[in-house]
Write a protein that holds these residues in place. Sequence first.
Motif, PDB file in Angstrom:
ATOM      1  N   ALA A  97       0.821  -1.216   0.000  1.00 23.68           N
ATOM      2  CA  ALA A  97       0.000   0.000   0.000  1.00 23.68           C
ATOM      3  C   ALA A  97       0.860   1.273   0.000  1.00 23.68           C
ATOM      4  CB  ALA A  97      -0.918  -0.001   1.216  1.00 23.68           C
ATOM      5  N   ASP A 109      -1.688   6.903   4.745  1.00 23.23           N
ATOM      6  CA  ASP A 109      -1.461   5.526   4.295  1.00 23.23           C
ATOM      7  C   ASP A 109      -0.635   4.714   5.303  1.00 23.23           C
ATOM      8  OD1 ASP A 109      -2.976   5.974   2.104  1.00 23.23           O
ATOM      9  OD2 ASP A 109      -1.311   6.302   0.703  1.00 23.23           O
ATOM     10  N   SER A 149      -0.839  12.499   2.472  1.00 25.71           N
ATOM     11  CA  SER A 149      -1.378  11.189   2.109  1.00 25.71           C
ATOM     12  C   SER A 149      -0.487  10.068   2.627  1.00 25.71           C
ATOM     13  CB  SER A 149      -1.586  11.085   0.597  1.00 25.71           C
ATOM     14  OG  SER A 149      -0.380  11.298  -0.064  1.00 25.71           O
TER      15      SER A 149
END
Length: 317
Positions: free
Chosen positions: A253, A287, A283
Motif C-alpha cells: 500500500a 497511508d 497522504s
Amino acid sequence: MTDNPPGSDTGIICSIDGISKTYDGGFKALETVSLDIKQGEILALLGPNGAGKTTLISIICGIVNASGGSVRVGGYDVVEDYRQSRGLIGLVPQEVNLEPFETVNNTVSFSRGLFGKPKDPGYIENVLRRLSLWDKRKDQIVTLSGGMKRRVLIAKALSHEPRVLFLDEPTAGVDVELRKDMWDIVRALKADGVTIILTTHYIEEAEAIADRVGIIDKGKLLLVEEKSELMQRLGTKQIRIELDDKLDVIPDALSSYGLEIDTSGDALIYTYDPAGGRTGITSLFGDLKAAGLVLRDVRTHQSSLEEIFVDLIKGRT
Ligand SMILES: Nc1ncnc2c1ncn2[C@@H]1O[C@H](COP(=O)(O)OP(=O)(O)OP(=O)(O)O)[C@@H](O)[C@H]1O
C-alpha cells in the motif's frame, strides 16, 4: 553619488568579468569568475570555508586587487573609478571591527563623513530607527550585545546611502532569533531598493531570503540560478519516520512513495521535493496509519550544502 551613473539603465548594478586572484604565496583563490548582479535582487553566494567568497567581495569593494579581469559597479570600474564605485557600495564585514568607546550615533555618522557625504541627521536617524538602534544611539559600542553590534555594522555600511550592500557571513555564529532578525532586515532593505549580496555557508539562509543563488567552490563559480529553480533541482528534503516495530519489506500500500527502509530496520526514509507543488506528506501519513504502522518519532532532514555539492560535482563528471 552621481544621480545617473554610467550603466544605470541596464538593470545590472554590478558586472564581474573574468575575475581571477592568485595571492602572493601563489595560492589561486579565484579562477575566471564572471557574474552580473541585477539591480534590486538579493544574491546569496554559497560556498564552504575557503571557497573564495570573501576574496570576491573584497575585490568588488576595492580592498583586494584582482590578478585578472575587471569589475564595474554602477558602471564604474572598481580600480580606475574607485571613489565613485566604492561610494555606491556598503560593506558589512565578517568581523566586528567597531571602536568600543564610541557611541552608536557617532560611529554611524562618522562613517558617512568618510565617504565625503554631507551631514544628514535625518537620514542617519532613519537608518538607526530601521535597525532598532535609535534608543541605543547614545550608548557606547562596548555596552551593546553581539546582535546589536551586528546591527551597528549594517547601519555603518548604510551610512553613505549605498545602492549595493555586501554582507559577508551575516549570521555566522549567531543564534536562531538573531538570524531571523537579520533576514527581516535584509528583506526590508530590499524593499527600500537596495541590492544585496550576501555570503553564507547555510543553504537554509539562501533558501530563506535569496532571489538568486551562486555556488562557489575552490575559487570557481559553479552555477548561478534563481533560487526556486536551484531548490527544485537540488534541494530535496527527507523525513525519517521511526517505527515501533522493525520492517523487512515496504507494505504494498506504500509502494508509490519510493520509501527506503533505514539500515536499522525500524525507520522509513521518505524523500520529497519541498519546492514541488505537492509533497505527498499528508497522504503518506494517512497511508502509514492505514497500513497499521505505529510511529515512534518523525524527523526531517534538509540536504546540506555539502550533499548538494556532491550531487553537483557528480552531475558534472
Ligand atoms: N591574503 C591572503 N594570502 C594568501 N591566501 C589567502 C589570503 N586571503 C585568503 N587566502 C586564501 O584564499 C582562499 C579563499 O579565501 P576566502 O576568505 O576568500 O574564502 P571564503 O569563501 O570567504 O571562506 P570563509 O567562508 O572561510 O570566509 C582560502 O584558501 C584562503 O586561505
